[in-house]
Design an enzyme around this catalytic site. Structure first.
Site, PDB file in Angstrom:
ATOM      1  CG  ASP A  41      -2.217  -0.599   1.102  1.00  0.00           C
ATOM      2  OD1 ASP A  41      -2.516  -1.071  -0.004  1.00  0.00           O
ATOM      3  OD2 ASP A  41      -2.966  -0.626   2.083  1.00  0.00           O
ATOM      4  CD  GLU A  93     -12.087  -1.918   3.377  1.00  0.00           C
ATOM      5  OE1 GLU A  93     -12.116  -1.958   4.629  1.00  0.00           O
ATOM      6  OE2 GLU A  93     -11.105  -1.492   2.743  1.00  0.00           O
TER       7      GLU A  93
END
Length: 288
Positions: free
Chosen positions: A105, A204
């Site tokens: 990330d 998500e």
């Protein structure tokens, strides 16, 4: 050429090499054919060398998520996570794996300013960790950056829906896509990231039907977390899945209660130390 070698039989920090080829971004992208992925893609998070060793054989991808801010460092959100943190943990996960594609990330504030800023951060992270792909959050607004990076040799995993780095704008971690307007925006975001060249997209914390719709709307494999079983793959935070925390999101299934087992082992050790039953002759060195 260096002549230094590491004895893999005695070094805790060095996994024994195993035959096989590491997964690549193109090989992951190719799993989705004509809008369908025959065998779902398996992902888990990893932040340490040893966890990567244990998960590697079972996963197609390992994500070094900025969730390490909460899981490892006890921070209140992912916002304070730094590039230095991500590089240190990303390098450890790469060292501990042989099969899975490792994705790292980019933390908040390290890529949103401009495509040029994003390239500087992403290229540094790839050099320092050895990872093969970078993940970033956002939709239509960040799509030009995704295109900029992919055109310059950096495979990108997108992330839409509930985007934790935007928690202060979203107002919390609740499920997204309940309103038709928000659902349409998430769909547009996913399409924009797909068209920009992302090799996969995490969706998500969205309503189940929307996660399915997003999966069918884009060419890239869609990885669900709090989404739908119809997604092309699934990811969970490993420590959540293992039961390391008392509180976990609704979408987590606990496959173990590791926290209790660790506590029990520590209690047994403490008891033996206090009653002097540890160490025994088996754990001490005697004269020859």
């Amino acid at each position: 050429m260096s002549t230094f070698t590491i004895d893999t039989s005695t070094s805790r920090a060095t996994p024994s090499p195993v035959p096989g080829k590491r997964m690549t971004a193109p090989s992951i992208r190719a799993r989705k054919i004509d809008g369908k992925t025959a065998e779902p893609i398996v992902l888990l998070t990893a932040y340490t060398m040893r966890m990567a060793q244990l998960l590697d054989a079972h996963c197609d991808m390992l994500i070094v998520g900025d969730s390490l801010g909460q899981v490892i460092y006890g921070l209140p959100s992912t916002i304070p996570v730094t590039v230095e943190m991500m590089c240190a943990h990303g390098a450890a996960v790469v060292r501990g794996s042989w099969h899975a594609l490792v994705v790292v990330d980019m933390p908040f504030g390290s890529y949103e300013g401009s495509p040029e800023q994003a390239f500087a951060t992403a290229s540094r992270m790839m050099k320092e960790t050895g990872c093969a792909a970078i993940k970033l959050e956002g939709g239509e607004a960040i799509a030009p950056t995704v295109a900029f990076l992919t055109q310059r040799g950096i495979p990108i995993m997108g992330h839409v829906g509930l985007t934790p780095q935007a928690v202060n704008v979203l107002g919390g971690y609740g499920a997204r896509g309940r309103s038709s307007e928000e659902a349409e925006k998430i769909l547009r975001d996913a399409r924009a990231i797909d068209e920009a060249g992302a090799f996969s997209i995490v969706v998500e914390g969205v309503i189940e039907g929307l996660a399915t719709e997003v999966t069918r709307a884009v060419g890239a494999p869609v990885i669900g977390i709090g989404g739908s079983a119809e997604c092309d793959g699934q990811v969970l935070v490993t420590e959540d899945m293992l039961g390391m925390f008392e509180r976990t999101p609704r979408f987590v299934k606990r496959y173990d209660d590791l926290a209790s087992r660790i506590s029990e082992a520590a209690a047994a050790y403490a008891s033996e130390v206090r009653d002097r039953s540890f160490p025994t002759a088996e754990q001490t060195y005697q004269p020859k």
